[in-house]
Design a protein around this motif. Sequence first.
Motif, PDB file in Angstrom:
ATOM      1  N   ASP A   1       0.846  -1.191   0.000  1.00 27.47           N
ATOM      2  CA  ASP A   1       0.000   0.000   0.000  1.00 27.47           C
ATOM      3  C   ASP A   1       0.882   1.241   0.000  1.00 27.47           C
ATOM      4  O   ASP A   1       2.116   1.140   0.076  1.00 27.47           O
ATOM      5  CB  ASP A   1      -0.919  -0.007   1.222  1.00 27.47           C
ATOM      6  CG  ASP A   1      -2.298   0.574   0.930  1.00 27.47           C
ATOM      7  OD1 ASP A   1      -2.362   1.567   0.165  1.00 27.47           O
ATOM      8  OD2 ASP A   1      -3.280   0.039   1.459  1.00 27.47           O
ATOM      9  N   THR A   2       0.261   2.394  -0.073  1.00 30.06           N
ATOM     10  CA  THR A   2       0.984   3.665   0.015  1.00 30.06           C
ATOM     11  C   THR A   2       0.553   4.390   1.286  1.00 30.06           C
ATOM     12  O   THR A   2      -0.592   4.240   1.741  1.00 30.06           O
ATOM     13  CB  THR A   2       0.709   4.555  -1.205  1.00 30.06           C
ATOM     14  OG1 THR A   2      -0.705   4.727  -1.361  1.00 30.06           O
ATOM     15  CG2 THR A   2       1.274   3.919  -2.471  1.00 30.06           C
TER      16      THR A   2
ATOM     17  N   SER B   1      -0.893   6.978   3.577  1.00 32.89           N
ATOM     18  CA  SER B   1      -1.929   8.006   3.440  1.00 32.89           C
ATOM     19  C   SER B   1      -2.682   8.135   4.754  1.00 32.89           C
ATOM     20  O   SER B   1      -2.714   7.189   5.562  1.00 32.89           O
ATOM     21  CB  SER B   1      -2.928   7.625   2.335  1.00 32.89           C
ATOM     22  OG  SER B   1      -3.688   6.487   2.719  1.00 32.89           O
TER      23      SER B   1
ATOM     24  N   GLU C   1      -5.806   8.032   5.098  1.00 36.74           N
ATOM     25  CA  GLU C   1      -6.895   7.056   5.068  1.00 36.74           C
ATOM     26  C   GLU C   1      -6.427   5.691   5.560  1.00 36.74           C
ATOM     27  O   GLU C   1      -7.125   5.021   6.342  1.00 36.74           O
ATOM     28  CB  GLU C   1      -7.456   6.929   3.643  1.00 36.74           C
ATOM     29  CG  GLU C   1      -8.177   8.147   3.109  1.00 36.74           C
ATOM     30  CD  GLU C   1      -7.253   9.293   2.744  1.00 36.74           C
ATOM     31  OE1 GLU C   1      -7.716  10.449   2.738  1.00 36.74           O
ATOM     32  OE2 GLU C   1      -6.045   9.036   2.474  1.00 36.74           O
TER      33      GLU C   1
ATOM     34  N   THR D   1      -0.160  13.565   9.080  1.00 38.43           N
ATOM     35  CA  THR D   1      -0.372  12.124   8.921  1.00 38.43           C
ATOM     36  C   THR D   1      -0.629  11.480  10.279  1.00 38.43           C
ATOM     37  O   THR D   1      -1.507  10.627  10.416  1.00 38.43           O
ATOM     38  CB  THR D   1       0.857  11.465   8.259  1.00 38.43           C
ATOM     39  OG1 THR D   1       1.370  12.315   7.239  1.00 38.43           O
ATOM     40  CG2 THR D   1       0.488  10.137   7.647  1.00 38.43           C
TER      41      THR D   1
END
Length: 299
Positions: A48-49, A51, A53, A89
């Motif tokens: 994943d990246t 973020s 979310e 973040t």
Amino acid sequence: MLTGLTIVFLGGDARQLEVINKCVELDASVRIVGFDKLESPPQGAINDTLSPELLGEADVIVLPVIGCDDQGLIAAPFSKAEVAMKQETFAAIREGTLVYTGMAKSFLKRMSAEYGFRLIELLDRDDVAIYNSIPTAEGAVMMAIQNTDITIHGSSCIVLGIGRTGFTLAKTLQGLGANVQVGVRREADVARAVEMSWKPFKTTDLSANTGDIDLIFNTIPTMIITAQIISKLPRKAVIIDLASAPGGTDFRFAEKRGIKALLAPGLPGIVAPKTAGIIIANTLCQSILDEFHLRGDEE
């Protein structure tokens, strides 16, 4: 089992792969950031990246052993891109979310206090530190062998500090036939050293005990092997500093005097990453199970 939990891993070295595999094995939903360079990513984990979310969905977040620096940069040797946590973040992490690391620097601790996530430092635990002392001691002996032209057997060694790492190291050196002296601060440690057949002295008397020393191993994370001490060492001596950076040795003066001095923090991840990873994996997964079991009881 960790069924139903979303665990997000942010960066880490080979040790982290063992932790990821253990969480997958226990049926967690595992998302990983900072492992895109791996030809064969851990089976069952989703790349994943980073973020807001992703972090907002996490029940547990796992950072590397050295969580992040004071700019939020996370060590990610398996990543093509930089992995960095910014203040905004951190703000996405839900209050009460478990965030694991080995040891946390001031920035990470400040973010935990500000945003309410629970920061858990695994290297603070006695069990992890004691297990980790085994590969640390083996790595220290390996460095000693590589950087001297004598055997450990029959050598004169000083171990500064007989805490969790120092005790295991002194015992290992003794088992290899070294003559072991230990620098200690407390009377209880003097008694323990005598019981183990090591020669104890107070760290304040270090300068009086360096006469014909071959190896000094330091585990004390404050400046203890000063220029004054180094000036009294025989030129054959080798210093291996196992304390957290910047260590407890005046490396500048050691180099000036021609004394070999090596800073070697984090040896478990260097000499035995699989073993070190399994140690962390077992402890972390049990901690998660305990935490969510307690929450279930409270509900």
